[in-house]
Design an enzyme around this catalytic site. Structure first.
Site, PDB file in Angstrom:
ATOM      1  N   LYS A  11      19.543  95.527 -25.073  1.00 30.51           N
ATOM      2  CA  LYS A  11      19.885  94.352 -24.271  1.00 30.51           C
ATOM      3  C   LYS A  11      19.634  93.057 -25.075  1.00 30.51           C
ATOM      4  CE  LYS A  11      18.732  96.640 -19.866  1.00 30.51           C
ATOM      5  NZ  LYS A  11      17.994  96.469 -18.579  1.00 30.51           N
ATOM      6  N   TYR A  51      27.223  97.482 -14.092  1.00 30.19           N
ATOM      7  CA  TYR A  51      26.118  97.551 -13.129  1.00 30.19           C
ATOM      8  C   TYR A  51      26.616  97.643 -11.679  1.00 30.19           C
ATOM      9  CZ  TYR A  51      22.405  96.667 -16.582  1.00 30.19           C
ATOM     10  OH  TYR A  51      21.499  96.780 -17.612  1.00 30.19           O
ATOM     11  N   ASN A 114      13.772  94.388 -20.131  1.00 32.53           N
ATOM     12  CA  ASN A 114      13.139  95.644 -20.536  1.00 32.53           C
ATOM     13  C   ASN A 114      13.854  96.323 -21.700  1.00 32.53           C
ATOM     14  OD1 ASN A 114      15.349  96.433 -19.103  1.00 32.53           O
ATOM     15  ND2 ASN A 114      14.259  97.713 -17.622  1.00 32.53           N
ATOM     16  N   HIS A 117      19.005  99.882 -22.093  1.00 32.49           N
ATOM     17  CA  HIS A 117      19.668 100.592 -21.005  1.00 32.49           C
ATOM     18  C   HIS A 117      20.029 101.983 -21.498  1.00 32.49           C
ATOM     19  CE1 HIS A 117      22.571 101.656 -17.864  1.00 32.49           C
ATOM     20  NE2 HIS A 117      23.302 102.131 -18.863  1.00 32.49           N
ATOM     21  N   GLU A 128      30.230 104.924 -18.386  1.00 34.59           N
ATOM     22  CA  GLU A 128      29.729 103.801 -19.188  1.00 34.59           C
ATOM     23  C   GLU A 128      30.237 103.870 -20.633  1.00 34.59           C
ATOM     24  OE1 GLU A 128      25.488 104.002 -18.621  1.00 34.59           O
ATOM     25  OE2 GLU A 128      25.639 103.490 -16.488  1.00 34.59           O
TER      26      GLU A 128
HETATM   27  N1  UDP Z   1      16.059  95.402 -12.452  1.00 31.65           N
HETATM   28  C1  UDP Z   1      15.521  94.205 -12.025  1.00 31.65           C
HETATM   29  N2  UDP Z   1      14.849  94.167 -10.823  1.00 31.65           N
HETATM   30  C2  UDP Z   1      14.704  95.263 -10.044  1.00 31.65           C
HETATM   31  C3  UDP Z   1      15.249  96.487 -10.481  1.00 31.65           C
HETATM   32  C4  UDP Z   1      15.931  96.529 -11.695  1.00 31.65           C
HETATM   33  O1  UDP Z   1      15.636  93.199 -12.720  1.00 31.65           O
HETATM   34  O2  UDP Z   1      14.077  95.168  -8.975  1.00 31.65           O
HETATM   35  C5  UDP Z   1      16.803  95.456 -13.727  1.00 31.65           C
HETATM   36  C6  UDP Z   1      16.045  96.181 -14.823  1.00 31.65           C
HETATM   37  O3  UDP Z   1      16.146  95.406 -16.003  1.00 31.65           O
HETATM   38  C7  UDP Z   1      16.772  97.498 -14.949  1.00 31.65           C
HETATM   39  C8  UDP Z   1      18.184  97.153 -14.505  1.00 31.65           C
HETATM   40  O4  UDP Z   1      18.017  96.146 -13.512  1.00 31.65           O
HETATM   41  O5  UDP Z   1      16.746  98.011 -16.264  1.00 31.65           O
HETATM   42  C9  UDP Z   1      18.956  98.299 -13.914  1.00 31.65           C
HETATM   43  O6  UDP Z   1      18.160  98.923 -12.922  1.00 31.65           O
HETATM   44  P1  UDP Z   1      18.036 100.516 -12.845  1.00 31.65           P
HETATM   45  O7  UDP Z   1      17.333 100.842 -11.586  1.00 31.65           O
HETATM   46  O8  UDP Z   1      19.377 101.117 -13.061  1.00 31.65           O
HETATM   47  O9  UDP Z   1      17.053 100.848 -14.066  1.00 31.65           O
HETATM   48  P2  UDP Z   1      17.311 101.560 -15.469  1.00 31.65           P
HETATM   49  O10 UDP Z   1      18.405 102.589 -15.265  1.00 31.65           O
HETATM   50  O11 UDP Z   1      17.708 100.472 -16.437  1.00 31.65           O
HETATM   51  O12 UDP Z   1      16.016 102.183 -15.841  1.00 31.65           O
HETATM   52 MG    MG Z   2      20.216 102.451 -14.357  1.00 35.24          MG
END
Ligand code: UDP
Ligand code: MG
Length: 138
Positions: A11, A51, A114, A117, A128
């Protein structure tokens, strides 16, 4: 067990902080193979599509703004059970819960920034990879 290909994104925070090499090295050391790589600026429409599952959630707008805020490194990563394996190397979504030794556990502190992805299922990976590598993989 099966050979799978998954989409990884470093990211904008990871690219800005110069962490691409470190992150790619972790996948390669584990034994995964890079099938494609692309450094790009994600457009708003691509971000919303990528997303789509989070549309309507309170963090959606910030998520789209963040992923479009700078260059992203998109990778197609292949190997035995790569979808779950890559997610394992990344650690829990919230760095507060990510174990030390994982990418997020070692390199991140914020849920919204974080670093990486990774696709969460075969269906997500197929969808994706098509979004980020529309011409297919080598
Ligand atoms: N995210 C956020 N707030 C939340 C949940 C998710 O900012 O309450 C962001 C976080 O950076 C995450 C991304 O949205 O990586 C996508 O969320 P997902 O649940 O798909 O997590 P991932 O698959 O990236 O672990
Ligand atoms: Mg995810």
């Amino acid at each position: 067990m099966a050979v799978e290909t998954t989409l990884v994104l470093v990211k904008p925070d990871g690219v800005r902080r110069g962490l691409c090499g470190e992150i790619v090295a972790r996948f390669e050391r584990r034994g995964y193979e890079l099938r494609a790589a692309r450094l790009l600026r994600v457009s708003k429409p691509l971000a919303r599509e990528h997303y789509a599952e989070h549309r309507g959630k309170p963090f959606f707008a910030d998520l789209v703004d963040f992923i479009t805020s700078g260059a992203v490194l998109a990778l197609a990563v292949r190997g035995e059970d790569a979808i779950a394996g890559v997610r394992g190397l990344m650690g829990a979504t919230n760095p507060a819960d990510s174990a030390p030794g994982t990418i997020r556990g070692d390199l991140a502190t914020l849920l919204s920034e974080n670093v990486v992805h990774g696709s969460d299922s075969r269906k997500s990976a197929r969808r994706e990879l098509q979004l980020f590598f529309p011409d297919g993989l080598v």
